[in-house]
Design a protein around this motif. Sequence first.
Motif, PDB file in Angstrom:
ATOM      1  N   GLY A   1       0.923  -1.263   0.117  1.00  0.00           N
ATOM      2  CA  GLY A   1      -0.036  -0.019   0.039  1.00  0.00           C
ATOM      3  C   GLY A   1       1.050   1.075   0.057  1.00  0.00           C
ATOM      4  O   GLY A   1       0.698   2.243  -0.701  1.00  0.00           O
TER       5      GLY A   1
ATOM      6  N   HIS B   1       1.205   3.894  -2.942  1.00  0.00           N
ATOM      7  CA  HIS B   1       0.513   5.558  -2.857  1.00  0.00           C
ATOM      8  C   HIS B   1       1.715   6.492  -2.413  1.00  0.00           C
ATOM      9  O   HIS B   1       1.450   7.466  -2.408  1.00  0.00           O
ATOM     10  CB  HIS B   1      -0.392   5.311  -1.603  1.00  0.00           C
ATOM     11  N   THR B   2       2.786   6.030  -2.114  1.00  0.00           N
ATOM     12  CA  THR B   2       3.942   7.010  -1.794  1.00  0.00           C
ATOM     13  C   THR B   2       5.319   6.907  -2.416  1.00  0.00           C
ATOM     14  O   THR B   2       6.231   7.622  -2.139  1.00  0.00           O
ATOM     15  CB  THR B   2       4.221   6.849  -0.200  1.00  0.00           C
TER      16      THR B   2
ATOM     17  N   GLY C   1       4.665   3.291  -7.610  1.00  0.00           N
ATOM     18  CA  GLY C   1       3.233   3.743  -7.495  1.00  0.00           C
ATOM     19  C   GLY C   1       2.632   4.894  -8.475  1.00  0.00           C
ATOM     20  O   GLY C   1       1.737   4.730  -9.395  1.00  0.00           O
ATOM     21  N   ARG C   2       3.436   5.895  -8.595  1.00  0.00           N
ATOM     22  CA  ARG C   2       2.894   7.091  -9.269  1.00  0.00           C
ATOM     23  C   ARG C   2       3.142   6.547 -10.967  1.00  0.00           C
ATOM     24  O   ARG C   2       2.213   7.070 -11.631  1.00  0.00           O
ATOM     25  CB  ARG C   2       3.699   8.349  -9.028  1.00  0.00           C
TER      26      ARG C   2
ATOM     27  N   THR D   1     -11.248  -0.376  -7.407  1.00  0.00           N
ATOM     28  CA  THR D   1     -10.369   0.085  -8.829  1.00  0.00           C
ATOM     29  C   THR D   1     -10.939  -0.099 -10.171  1.00  0.00           C
ATOM     30  O   THR D   1     -11.550  -0.973 -10.350  1.00  0.00           O
ATOM     31  CB  THR D   1      -9.228  -1.268  -8.424  1.00  0.00           C
TER      32      THR D   1
ATOM     33  N   THR E   1      -7.133   1.967  -5.032  1.00  0.00           N
ATOM     34  CA  THR E   1      -6.548   1.992  -3.790  1.00  0.00           C
ATOM     35  C   THR E   1      -6.200   0.677  -2.936  1.00  0.00           C
ATOM     36  O   THR E   1      -7.243  -0.227  -3.395  1.00  0.00           O
ATOM     37  CB  THR E   1      -7.194   2.982  -2.708  1.00  0.00           C
TER      38      THR E   1
END
Length: 342
Positions: free
Chosen positions: A202, A206-207, A211-212, A281, A289
């Motif tokens: 996760g 997201h960080t 992920g980006r 999703t 997410t």
Amino acid sequence: MTSTDTLPTAERRPLSKRLVSANTFWIALVLLALIVVFGALAPESFLTFQNFQYLFIETSVLLVIAVGMTFVIITGGIDLSVGSVLIFAGMISAKTMEWMSPGQDASSAGWGVILVGMVVAIAGGSLWGLVNGLLVARANIPPLIVTLGTLGAALGVASLLNDGSNARSVPTALRDSLGHGTLEGNIPNIVVVAAAITVIFGLVLHTTRFGRYTFAIGSNPEAARRSGIGVTRHLTNVYLLTGFLAGIAGFMSLAYYQSTTISGHTTDNLNAIAGVVMGGTSLFGGVGTILGTVIGVFIPAVLKKGFNIIGVQDYWQQIAVGAVLVTAVWFDQKRRRANNKR
């Protein structure tokens, strides 16, 4: 060149409006409503520590492969092979531990043998993920076709390794620790492992830049490529990650069920996809997410557990889960149309 680190752009809206407009918020309300309804219908059976303990245990393996599936679907792809890869990973792990044990009986195997079995399971799962990634990203074969092919191939190889039957010689130490062991407070070890994997990936989604890039490729692959993202390499890595997690899930399943349970995992791919989609999703990519996936995986699990407790027939359970899945996809399409009109 545009910096890819700024994708996607965060919305600057009040927290309350962002919360209400988030899919995860409404999905969480659905899960909460199910718990309240079944709790009211059968409080002495449903609202018990033991019931929720089994619910978490039974969901742990599926959650791990659903985490990987979330990455794939966010890129706009699909992986139908995860259930078969899970079985393959469990099978080669069990057979390796048997081959390393006296008399090919791994029941009394120590931690050295178990560690080798774990590495083999993860490596086997990763190998299938790499094959999927190379065929999808480099050979440009549609992911539906690629993973449909590897679904059959992985299951066939797993069956071939033990003449079509389950491998049942599993180390007792593995069963007593990862499979059925608990921490203080009777928290199952297998649940702790699944939770740790979920939190780690996760955070990755997201960080981190990985992920980006995943979101950027799912939103618009061509724009991502022009922004400097190595789309081919990243897609390969995403499918590799999914296979890696399926390998871990295969080892966890082997530890808990003390068998490769070939017939028990043949629909895991569909259950994982259903959980991911229910969790918000988008099947069209670019949105999703890990928290939504966690909730989405638990919705059918709570439905089945609650229906079993109040005595609803299996076919009604299947109808209910199917209805929830179709509703989730309909809601996703409705939201996308609304976004396109803005």
